[in-house]
Design a protein around this motif. Structure first.
Motif, PDB file in Angstrom:
ATOM      1  N   LEU A  21      -5.634  -2.103 -10.454  1.00 50.43           N
ATOM      2  CA  LEU A  21      -4.271  -2.558 -10.756  1.00 50.43           C
ATOM      3  C   LEU A  21      -3.770  -3.593  -9.753  1.00 50.43           C
ATOM      4  O   LEU A  21      -2.659  -4.105  -9.888  1.00 50.43           O
ATOM      5  CB  LEU A  21      -3.317  -1.361 -10.760  1.00 50.43           C
ATOM      6  CG  LEU A  21      -3.508  -0.360 -11.891  1.00 50.43           C
ATOM      7  CD1 LEU A  21      -2.674   0.892 -11.639  1.00 50.43           C
ATOM      8  CD2 LEU A  21      -3.147  -0.978 -13.237  1.00 50.43           C
ATOM      9  N   GLY A  22      -4.569  -3.881  -8.727  1.00 52.75           N
ATOM     10  CA  GLY A  22      -4.132  -4.817  -7.705  1.00 52.75           C
ATOM     11  C   GLY A  22      -3.195  -4.203  -6.683  1.00 52.75           C
ATOM     12  O   GLY A  22      -2.521  -4.922  -5.934  1.00 52.75           O
ATOM     13  N   ASN A  23      -3.131  -2.863  -6.618  1.00 57.32           N
ATOM     14  CA  ASN A  23      -2.273  -2.188  -5.641  1.00 57.32           C
ATOM     15  C   ASN A  23      -2.886  -2.244  -4.244  1.00 57.32           C
ATOM     16  O   ASN A  23      -4.113  -2.292  -4.103  1.00 57.32           O
ATOM     17  CB  ASN A  23      -2.089  -0.716  -6.017  1.00 57.32           C
ATOM     18  CG  ASN A  23      -1.160  -0.518  -7.192  1.00 57.32           C
ATOM     19  OD1 ASN A  23      -0.372  -1.394  -7.537  1.00 57.32           O
ATOM     20  ND2 ASN A  23      -1.246   0.649  -7.814  1.00 57.32           N
ATOM     21  N   PRO A  24      -2.070  -2.189  -3.203  1.00 58.88           N
ATOM     22  CA  PRO A  24      -2.605  -2.096  -1.843  1.00 58.88           C
ATOM     23  C   PRO A  24      -3.280  -0.749  -1.626  1.00 58.88           C
ATOM     24  O   PRO A  24      -3.075   0.207  -2.380  1.00 58.88           O
ATOM     25  CB  PRO A  24      -1.360  -2.257  -0.963  1.00 58.88           C
ATOM     26  CG  PRO A  24      -0.210  -1.869  -1.832  1.00 58.88           C
ATOM     27  CD  PRO A  24      -0.593  -2.273  -3.215  1.00 58.88           C
TER      28      PRO A  24
ATOM     29  N   PRO B 116       8.102   1.333 -11.319  1.00 54.90           N
ATOM     30  CA  PRO B 116       8.625   0.058 -10.803  1.00 54.90           C
ATOM     31  C   PRO B 116       8.909  -0.961 -11.874  1.00 54.90           C
ATOM     32  O   PRO B 116       9.456  -2.023 -11.586  1.00 54.90           O
ATOM     33  CB  PRO B 116       7.474  -0.423  -9.905  1.00 54.90           C
ATOM     34  CG  PRO B 116       6.251   0.113 -10.568  1.00 54.90           C
ATOM     35  CD  PRO B 116       6.646   1.451 -11.165  1.00 54.90           C
ATOM     36  N   GLY B 117       8.539  -0.677 -13.125  1.00 53.36           N
ATOM     37  CA  GLY B 117       8.639  -1.698 -14.163  1.00 53.36           C
ATOM     38  C   GLY B 117       7.319  -2.422 -14.322  1.00 53.36           C
ATOM     39  O   GLY B 117       6.476  -2.429 -13.428  1.00 53.36           O
ATOM     40  N   SER B 118       7.121  -3.039 -15.453  1.00 51.13           N
ATOM     41  CA  SER B 118       5.830  -3.638 -15.775  1.00 51.13           C
ATOM     42  C   SER B 118       5.770  -5.103 -15.376  1.00 51.13           C
ATOM     43  O   SER B 118       6.705  -5.858 -15.624  1.00 51.13           O
ATOM     44  CB  SER B 118       5.551  -3.515 -17.276  1.00 51.13           C
ATOM     45  OG  SER B 118       4.367  -4.180 -17.622  1.00 51.13           O
ATOM     46  N   PRO B 119       4.669  -5.549 -14.737  1.00 50.33           N
ATOM     47  CA  PRO B 119       4.500  -6.992 -14.502  1.00 50.33           C
ATOM     48  C   PRO B 119       4.296  -7.715 -15.824  1.00 50.33           C
ATOM     49  O   PRO B 119       3.927  -7.121 -16.832  1.00 50.33           O
ATOM     50  CB  PRO B 119       3.239  -7.050 -13.626  1.00 50.33           C
ATOM     51  CG  PRO B 119       2.490  -5.795 -13.954  1.00 50.33           C
ATOM     52  CD  PRO B 119       3.546  -4.756 -14.241  1.00 50.33           C
ATOM     53  N   SER B 120       4.542  -9.010 -15.817  1.00 51.54           N
ATOM     54  CA  SER B 120       4.472  -9.778 -17.063  1.00 51.54           C
ATOM     55  C   SER B 120       3.051 -10.020 -17.532  1.00 51.54           C
ATOM     56  O   SER B 120       2.815 -10.293 -18.709  1.00 51.54           O
ATOM     57  CB  SER B 120       5.185 -11.126 -16.882  1.00 51.54           C
ATOM     58  OG  SER B 120       4.592 -11.850 -15.810  1.00 51.54           O
ATOM     59  N   SER B 121       2.078  -9.951 -16.623  1.00 51.06           N
ATOM     60  CA  SER B 121       0.689 -10.224 -16.990  1.00 51.06           C
ATOM     61  C   SER B 121      -0.196  -9.073 -16.544  1.00 51.06           C
ATOM     62  O   SER B 121       0.128  -8.359 -15.587  1.00 51.06           O
ATOM     63  CB  SER B 121       0.214 -11.534 -16.351  1.00 51.06           C
ATOM     64  OG  SER B 121       0.345 -11.468 -14.944  1.00 51.06           O
ATOM     65  N   PRO B 122      -1.336  -8.847 -17.203  1.00 47.94           N
ATOM     66  CA  PRO B 122      -2.222  -7.753 -16.821  1.00 47.94           C
ATOM     67  C   PRO B 122      -2.867  -8.004 -15.469  1.00 47.94           C
ATOM     68  O   PRO B 122      -3.002  -9.158 -15.035  1.00 47.94           O
ATOM     69  CB  PRO B 122      -3.267  -7.752 -17.942  1.00 47.94           C
ATOM     70  CG  PRO B 122      -3.258  -9.139 -18.474  1.00 47.94           C
ATOM     71  CD  PRO B 122      -1.838  -9.602 -18.353  1.00 47.94           C
ATOM     72  N   PRO B 123      -3.263  -6.950 -14.779  1.00 49.20           N
ATOM     73  CA  PRO B 123      -3.956  -7.117 -13.492  1.00 49.20           C
ATOM     74  C   PRO B 123      -5.260  -7.890 -13.670  1.00 49.20           C
ATOM     75  O   PRO B 123      -5.888  -7.851 -14.731  1.00 49.20           O
ATOM     76  CB  PRO B 123      -4.229  -5.676 -13.048  1.00 49.20           C
ATOM     77  CG  PRO B 123      -3.255  -4.841 -13.825  1.00 49.20           C
ATOM     78  CD  PRO B 123      -3.063  -5.545 -15.124  1.00 49.20           C
ATOM     79  N   ALA B 124      -5.641  -8.619 -12.625  1.00 47.61           N
ATOM     80  CA  ALA B 124      -6.885  -9.390 -12.676  1.00 47.61           C
ATOM     81  C   ALA B 124      -8.081  -8.448 -12.761  1.00 47.61           C
ATOM     82  O   ALA B 124      -8.072  -7.354 -12.189  1.00 47.61           O
ATOM     83  CB  ALA B 124      -7.000 -10.275 -11.429  1.00 47.61           C
TER      84      ALA B 124
END
Length: 312
Positions: A52-55, A164-172
């Motif tokens: 998901l691109g999380n730290p 947190p709400g959804s980002p506009s684009s999918p994770p890389a």
């Protein structure tokens, strides 16, 4: 945790037998007698966040055996890794080890284990607003620390995890992902310890050449293994610090492997220490399944662990 209805949440509709919030763990506190906590399967937990691109230290939900049902009141990107617990989204089977969109009103349901026993649910951006205890959100029930309410509670019906709400684009998309086969008998890498010289030659042969069975006595504190009786002539030990993966051998000769919620000191002789990735694999073994030990040198273990951290 009580969350304002203006904030989107994941609400617990049905609680499983052991679902808890886990980040990387609680470190620097063992001199106080406080254990680390954190994910029993570090590999699956780390990839749930990575995809998901999380730290690295982002908290995820650890789900043991299934039974958990959640409903979203907002949108989010999410990912489930680890065991196949027959998870569905609004009744439809869900693909593991890849991000998916979770929309308002949708329900996630975890059934029973098909392969492995622990799954990890991560959300892009994590669960905002939760307060760490001693630097971590890791839930340790025995010590009443961490978790979604800060006092070591498992998830219960009515609990809410803020989204947190959804980002506009999918994770890389991520490369180098290796999905474990939990149906295979695992070879657990074990770094021999200083006390190994006190075990009989026959015991050492049996330890590394005989399959061990995972006992019913298995939890986040440790896993008991049954098999041949190991004999150790070590004189009485003074209690010493216990690392993750320590393989202690009590008087009955049946080893147990200490995991994330272990005590901080112990006085039984140790065959050695499982590597962190070996602990992760053991954490997916159901009672009654088989495992084997494989001796590994410290240098090789460190190289493999560094490679895992670099890729994840």
């Amino acid at each position: 945790m009580s969350v304002s209805q203006k904030m989107p949440v994941l609400e617990v509709l049905q609680a499983g037998p052991w679902a808890s919030l886990q980040d990387a763990g609680r470190f620097g506190v063992r001199p106080l007698g406080i254990t680390q906590g954190g994910p029993a399967d570090l590999h699956a937990w780390a990839w749930a966040n990575r995809l998901l691109g999380n730290p690295w230290n982002m908290a995820s939900v650890e789900i043991l055996f299934g039974g958990l049902q959640l409903e979203a009141t907002g949108n989010a990107w999410a990912c489930i890794t680890g065991a196949d617990l027959g998870v569905t989204l609004d009744g439809e089977p869900l693909q593991l080890w890849q991000p998916f969109q979770l929309h308002r009103g949708q329900r996630l349901a975890f059934a029973t284990p098909r392969q492995g026993i622990r799954a990890y649910l991560a959300v892009a951006g994590g669960f905002p607003g939760l307060k760490p205890v001693l630097g971590s959100l890791a839930c340790v029930v025995r010590e009443r620390l961490g978790g979604h309410q800060g006092q070591g509670q498992l998830l219960q019906v009515g609990d809410q995890l803020p989204l947190p709400g959804s980002p506009s684009s999918p994770p890389a998309r991520r490369q180098h992902l290796l999905v474990p086969d939990y149906k295979q008998t695992p070879e657990l890498a074990l770094i021999p310890g200083a006390q190994i010289r006190h075990f009989s030659g026959r015991s050492l042969f049996q330890a590394f050449n005989t399959p061990w069975q995972v006992d019913q006595r298995a939890d986040r504190m440790g896993v008991r293994l049954t098999g041949p009786r190991l004999e150790c002539q070590q004189p009485k030990l003074i209690s010493e610090g216990i690392a993750l993966g320590g393989v202690q051998v009590p008087a009955d000769g049946q080893p147990f492997v200490l995991l994330n919620d272990r005590q901080t000191i112990g006085g039984y002789p140790r065959l050695g220490t499982l590597t962190p990735l070996a602990c992760s694999r053991l954490a997916q073994c159901a009672p009654g399944s088989k495992v084997v030990f494989r001796a590994q040198g410290l240098d090789q273990a460190q190289r493999e662990y560094r490679s895992f951290l670099q890729n994840c």
